[in-house]
Scaffold this motif. Sequence first.
Motif, PDB file in Angstrom:
ATOM      1  N   MET A   1       3.839   0.799  -2.375  1.00 27.25           N
ATOM      2  CA  MET A   1       4.456  -0.522  -1.996  1.00 27.25           C
ATOM      3  C   MET A   1       5.869  -1.176  -2.946  1.00 27.25           C
ATOM      4  O   MET A   1       5.224  -1.010  -4.130  1.00 27.25           O
ATOM      5  N   LYS A   2       7.460  -1.700  -3.043  1.00 27.55           N
ATOM      6  CA  LYS A   2       7.596  -1.898  -3.276  1.00 27.55           C
ATOM      7  C   LYS A   2       7.782  -2.964  -3.973  1.00 27.55           C
ATOM      8  O   LYS A   2       7.787  -3.652  -2.917  1.00 27.55           O
ATOM      9  N   ALA A   3       7.970  -4.242  -5.200  1.00 28.31           N
ATOM     10  CA  ALA A   3       8.098  -5.452  -5.528  1.00 28.31           C
ATOM     11  C   ALA A   3       9.226  -6.207  -6.153  1.00 28.31           C
ATOM     12  O   ALA A   3      10.188  -5.282  -6.840  1.00 28.31           O
ATOM     13  N   ILE A   4       9.762  -6.284  -5.006  1.00 33.39           N
ATOM     14  CA  ILE A   4      11.455  -7.025  -6.111  1.00 33.39           C
ATOM     15  C   ILE A   4      11.829  -8.924  -5.895  1.00 33.39           C
ATOM     16  O   ILE A   4      10.983  -9.566  -5.047  1.00 33.39           O
ATOM     17  N   PHE A   5      11.833  -8.526  -7.614  1.00 36.17           N
ATOM     18  CA  PHE A   5      12.220 -10.002  -8.164  1.00 36.17           C
ATOM     19  C   PHE A   5      13.493 -10.234  -8.098  1.00 36.17           C
ATOM     20  O   PHE A   5      14.223  -9.701  -9.082  1.00 36.17           O
ATOM     21  N   ALA A   6      14.486 -10.987  -7.801  1.00 36.12           N
ATOM     22  CA  ALA A   6      15.860 -11.779  -7.783  1.00 36.12           C
ATOM     23  C   ALA A   6      16.484 -12.508  -7.459  1.00 36.12           C
ATOM     24  O   ALA A   6      15.420 -13.733  -7.653  1.00 36.12           O
ATOM     25  N   GLU A  32      12.634  -6.791   9.623  1.00 37.10           N
ATOM     26  CA  GLU A  32      12.413  -5.322   9.701  1.00 37.10           C
ATOM     27  C   GLU A  32      12.004  -4.151   9.467  1.00 37.10           C
ATOM     28  O   GLU A  32      10.628  -4.821   8.420  1.00 37.10           O
ATOM     29  N   PRO A  33      11.569  -3.481   9.238  1.00 36.72           N
ATOM     30  CA  PRO A  33      10.677  -2.062   9.897  1.00 36.72           C
ATOM     31  C   PRO A  33      10.124  -1.453   7.840  1.00 36.72           C
ATOM     32  O   PRO A  33      10.968  -1.587   7.336  1.00 36.72           O
ATOM     33  N   GLY A  34       9.367  -1.879   7.888  1.00 39.03           N
ATOM     34  CA  GLY A  34       9.011  -1.826   6.471  1.00 39.03           C
ATOM     35  C   GLY A  34       8.754  -2.949   5.466  1.00 39.03           C
ATOM     36  O   GLY A  34       8.377  -2.568   4.198  1.00 39.03           O
ATOM     37  N   ASN A  35       9.252  -4.060   6.081  1.00 44.30           N
ATOM     38  CA  ASN A  35       9.103  -5.084   5.365  1.00 44.30           C
ATOM     39  C   ASN A  35       8.445  -5.981   5.286  1.00 44.30           C
ATOM     40  O   ASN A  35       7.360  -5.660   6.320  1.00 44.30           O
ATOM     41  N   THR A  57       7.729  -1.595   1.857  1.00 45.29           N
ATOM     42  CA  THR A  57       6.801  -0.468   2.365  1.00 45.29           C
ATOM     43  C   THR A  57       7.025   0.522   1.470  1.00 45.29           C
ATOM     44  O   THR A  57       5.483   1.235   0.090  1.00 45.29           O
ATOM     45  N   ASP A  58       8.471   0.941   0.621  1.00 44.19           N
ATOM     46  CA  ASP A  58       8.583   1.767   0.718  1.00 44.19           C
ATOM     47  C   ASP A  58      10.072   1.703  -0.345  1.00 44.19           C
ATOM     48  O   ASP A  58      10.936   1.228   0.269  1.00 44.19           O
ATOM     49  N   GLU A  59      10.579   2.496  -1.411  1.00 43.96           N
ATOM     50  CA  GLU A  59      12.218   3.170  -1.169  1.00 43.96           C
ATOM     51  C   GLU A  59      13.032   2.874  -0.207  1.00 43.96           C
ATOM     52  O   GLU A  59      13.891   2.789   0.032  1.00 43.96           O
ATOM     53  N   ALA A  60      12.853   3.886   0.918  1.00 40.38           N
ATOM     54  CA  ALA A  60      13.403   4.194   1.650  1.00 40.38           C
ATOM     55  C   ALA A  60      14.013   2.566   2.838  1.00 40.38           C
ATOM     56  O   ALA A  60      14.809   2.343   3.003  1.00 40.38           O
ATOM     57  N   ALA A  61      12.343   2.051   3.457  1.00 40.88           N
ATOM     58  CA  ALA A  61      12.659   0.853   3.601  1.00 40.88           C
ATOM     59  C   ALA A  61      13.468  -0.605   2.648  1.00 40.88           C
ATOM     60  O   ALA A  61      14.577  -1.401   3.523  1.00 40.88           O
ATOM     61  N   HIS A  62      13.272  -0.032   1.897  1.00 38.98           N
ATOM     62  CA  HIS A  62      13.935  -1.106   0.289  1.00 38.98           C
ATOM     63  C   HIS A  62      15.745  -0.581   0.764  1.00 38.98           C
ATOM     64  O   HIS A  62      16.499  -1.839   0.527  1.00 38.98           O
ATOM     65  N   VAL A  83      29.731 -15.951  -7.515  1.00 43.31           N
ATOM     66  CA  VAL A  83      28.395 -15.234  -7.533  1.00 43.31           C
ATOM     67  C   VAL A  83      28.597 -14.940  -9.273  1.00 43.31           C
ATOM     68  O   VAL A  83      29.547 -14.542  -9.781  1.00 43.31           O
ATOM     69  N   ARG A  84      27.562 -15.770 -10.214  1.00 49.03           N
ATOM     70  CA  ARG A  84      27.857 -15.590 -11.805  1.00 49.03           C
ATOM     71  C   ARG A  84      27.307 -14.826 -12.233  1.00 49.03           C
ATOM     72  O   ARG A  84      27.614 -13.786 -13.071  1.00 49.03           O
ATOM     73  N   SER A  85      26.139 -14.364 -11.527  1.00 53.00           N
ATOM     74  CA  SER A  85      25.261 -13.227 -12.156  1.00 53.00           C
ATOM     75  C   SER A  85      24.496 -13.071 -10.372  1.00 53.00           C
ATOM     76  O   SER A  85      23.591 -13.557 -10.215  1.00 53.00           O
ATOM     77  N   ILE A  86      23.654 -11.756 -10.596  1.00 52.07           N
ATOM     78  CA  ILE A  86      22.925 -11.516  -9.921  1.00 52.07           C
ATOM     79  C   ILE A  86      21.732 -10.343 -11.062  1.00 52.07           C
ATOM     80  O   ILE A  86      22.088  -9.716 -11.954  1.00 52.07           O
ATOM     81  N   GLU A  87      20.266 -10.856 -10.591  1.00 52.30           N
ATOM     82  CA  GLU A  87      19.520 -10.137 -11.574  1.00 52.30           C
ATOM     83  C   GLU A  87      18.500  -9.270 -10.563  1.00 52.30           C
ATOM     84  O   GLU A  87      17.628 -10.333 -10.124  1.00 52.30           O
ATOM     85  N   VAL A  88      18.146  -8.346 -10.355  1.00 53.19           N
ATOM     86  CA  VAL A  88      17.700  -8.189  -9.982  1.00 53.19           C
ATOM     87  C   VAL A  88      16.623  -6.790 -10.432  1.00 53.19           C
ATOM     88  O   VAL A  88      17.144  -6.173 -11.037  1.00 53.19           O
ATOM     89  N   VAL A  89      14.851  -6.564 -10.196  1.00 51.94           N
ATOM     90  CA  VAL A  89      14.353  -6.459 -10.676  1.00 51.94           C
ATOM     91  C   VAL A  89      13.208  -5.505  -9.412  1.00 51.94           C
ATOM     92  O   VAL A  89      12.402  -5.937  -8.784  1.00 51.94           O
ATOM     93  N   VAL A  90      13.007  -4.223  -9.603  1.00 48.09           N
ATOM     94  CA  VAL A  90      12.469  -3.581  -8.569  1.00 48.09           C
ATOM     95  C   VAL A  90      11.047  -2.565  -9.489  1.00 48.09           C
ATOM     96  O   VAL A  90      11.223  -2.236 -10.228  1.00 48.09           O
ATOM     97  N   TRP A  91       9.787  -3.293  -9.017  1.00 45.98           N
ATOM     98  CA  TRP A  91       8.734  -3.314  -9.326  1.00 45.98           C
ATOM     99  C   TRP A  91       7.519  -2.374  -8.041  1.00 45.98           C
ATOM    100  O   TRP A  91       7.678  -2.242  -7.121  1.00 45.98           O
ATOM    101  N   ASP A  92       6.871  -1.745  -8.578  1.00 43.92           N
ATOM    102  CA  ASP A  92       5.721  -0.641  -8.088  1.00 43.92           C
ATOM    103  C   ASP A  92       4.319  -1.360  -7.967  1.00 43.92           C
ATOM    104  O   ASP A  92       3.958  -1.900  -9.108  1.00 43.92           O
ATOM    105  N   LEU A  93       4.042  -1.671  -6.705  1.00 48.15           N
ATOM    106  CA  LEU A  93       2.798  -2.917  -6.584  1.00 48.15           C
ATOM    107  C   LEU A  93       1.833  -1.385  -6.889  1.00 48.15           C
ATOM    108  O   LEU A  93       1.262  -0.768  -6.295  1.00 48.15           O
ATOM    109  N   LYS A  94       0.843  -2.606  -7.965  1.00 52.49           N
ATOM    110  CA  LYS A  94       0.025  -1.233  -8.719  1.00 52.49           C
ATOM    111  C   LYS A  94      -1.798  -1.937  -7.869  1.00 52.49           C
ATOM    112  O   LYS A  94      -2.440  -1.174  -8.025  1.00 52.49           O
ATOM    113  N   GLU A  95      -1.921  -2.732  -6.650  1.00 52.44           N
ATOM    114  CA  GLU A  95      -2.975  -3.046  -6.578  1.00 52.44           C
ATOM    115  C   GLU A  95      -2.402  -4.477  -4.667  1.00 52.44           C
ATOM    116  O   GLU A  95      -1.217  -4.280  -4.633  1.00 52.44           O
TER     117      GLU A  95
END
Length: 99
Positions: A1-6, A32-35, A57-62, A83-95
């Motif tokens: 599973m992918k988790a995104i903080f933006a 959306e499918p996979g959300n 669910t996965d990278e493809a859904a993201h 927009v002044r800026s955008i910060e995006v961090v993608v994480w792999d959920l480990k639990e």
Amino acid sequence: MKAIFARMFVSRDAVDLVLRALPALVEGTRSEPGNHTFMAHQSKDDPTIFGFYEQFTDEAAHVAHSDMPHVREILDIQAKHGVRSIEVVVWDLKEPASN
């Protein structure tokens, strides 16, 4: 599973535009499918800062999420209204996420 903080930092002129676009973004993304999760936030201290937490669910859904019309609307606002800026961090959920 992918988790995104933006975090999205917008100009003062774009705040109302983003707020008007958020309901479609939230509703569209959640359907959306996979959300699994989508939450949108606005800073209490600085209304020009928006935060997003998403789980897919996965990278493809993201990746598919990025091409959705409700996401394109936010990206158009970003492109046209400073927009002044955008910060995006993608994480792999480990639990597993709790239900």
